[in-house]
Design an enzyme around this catalytic site. Structure first.
Site, PDB file in Angstrom:
ATOM      1  N   HIS A  79       0.649  -1.139   0.051  1.00  0.00           N
ATOM      2  CA  HIS A  79      -0.193  -0.016   0.056  1.00  0.00           C
ATOM      3  C   HIS A  79       0.883   1.161  -0.075  1.00  0.00           C
ATOM      4  O   HIS A  79       2.117   1.316   0.400  1.00  0.00           O
ATOM      5  CB  HIS A  79      -0.964  -0.087   1.325  1.00  0.00           C
ATOM      6  CG  HIS A  79      -0.492   0.611   2.493  1.00  0.00           C
ATOM      7  ND1 HIS A  79      -0.449   2.155   2.723  1.00  0.00           N
ATOM      8  CD2 HIS A  79       0.046   0.107   3.589  1.00  0.00           C
ATOM      9  CE1 HIS A  79      -0.151   2.302   3.695  1.00  0.00           C
ATOM     10  NE2 HIS A  79       0.425   1.036   4.219  1.00  0.00           N
ATOM     11  N   CYS A  80       0.309   2.441  -0.403  1.00  0.00           N
ATOM     12  CA  CYS A  80       0.918   3.858  -0.493  1.00  0.00           C
ATOM     13  C   CYS A  80       0.094   4.715   0.178  1.00  0.00           C
ATOM     14  O   CYS A  80      -0.850   4.330   1.077  1.00  0.00           O
ATOM     15  CB  CYS A  80       1.435   3.979  -1.742  1.00  0.00           C
ATOM     16  SG  CYS A  80       0.105   4.002  -2.949  1.00  0.00           S
ATOM     17  N   ARG A  81       0.024   5.852  -0.513  1.00  0.00           N
ATOM     18  CA  ARG A  81      -0.944   6.853  -0.036  1.00  0.00           C
ATOM     19  C   ARG A  81      -2.189   6.847  -0.655  1.00  0.00           C
ATOM     20  O   ARG A  81      -3.354   6.735  -0.044  1.00  0.00           O
ATOM     21  CB  ARG A  81      -0.418   8.333  -0.555  1.00  0.00           C
ATOM     22  CG  ARG A  81      -1.201   9.547   0.184  1.00  0.00           C
ATOM     23  CD  ARG A  81      -0.665  10.831  -0.531  1.00  0.00           C
ATOM     24  NE  ARG A  81      -1.624  11.932   0.026  1.00  0.00           N
ATOM     25  CZ  ARG A  81      -2.460  12.205  -0.907  1.00  0.00           C
ATOM     26  NH1 ARG A  81      -2.406  11.815  -2.084  1.00  0.00           N
ATOM     27  NH2 ARG A  81      -3.254  13.373  -0.649  1.00  0.00           N
TER      28      ARG A  81
END
Length: 120
Positions: A79-81
């Site tokens: 996951h990221c932003r």
């Protein structure tokens, strides 16, 4: 090669090993002790807020050899932003020969928060 990278970015994966999953599904996996969560945001973003237990492996220095081991029956989640950088990380992993399943969390940490997921 381009097709493999594009399909990893889009979430389909040419070998079928890259999947998009909802924050709710990731939360279920975490609660069941099945998820190995890799946060590919930069260290300052991770320090500001993150999912408890997530491992920070920033995209800027992403190296597939540094991916944590996933136990039998476990789920590797990137996951990221917002969901874009984790696609690039998945593409890098696939291009480096990673053949295990990669799950990309839809909406990144923004989607996680919107779904009521806890952060630390």
């Amino acid at each position: 090669m381009f097709n493999r990278l594009f399909s990893a970015l889009s979430g389909s994966g040419s070998s079928g090993n890259v999947h998009m999953v909802s924050p709710a599904t990731v939360r279920e996996w975490i609660e069941a002790g099945q998820a190995v969560v890799v946060d590919v945001r930069e260290t300052n973003e991770y320090a500001a807020e993150h999912i408890k237990g997530a491992i920070n492996l920033p995209l800027s220095v992403f190296d597939v050899s540094r991916l944590p081991a996933v136990p039998e029956g476990g789920k590797l989640v990137f996951h990221c932003r917002s969901g874009q950088r984790c696609g690039m990380a998945a593409a890098k992993a696939v291009a480096s020969g990673f053949t295990g399943e990669i799950n990309r969390m839809e909406g990144g940490i923004m989607g996680w928060r919107a779904a009521g997921g806890p952060i630390v």
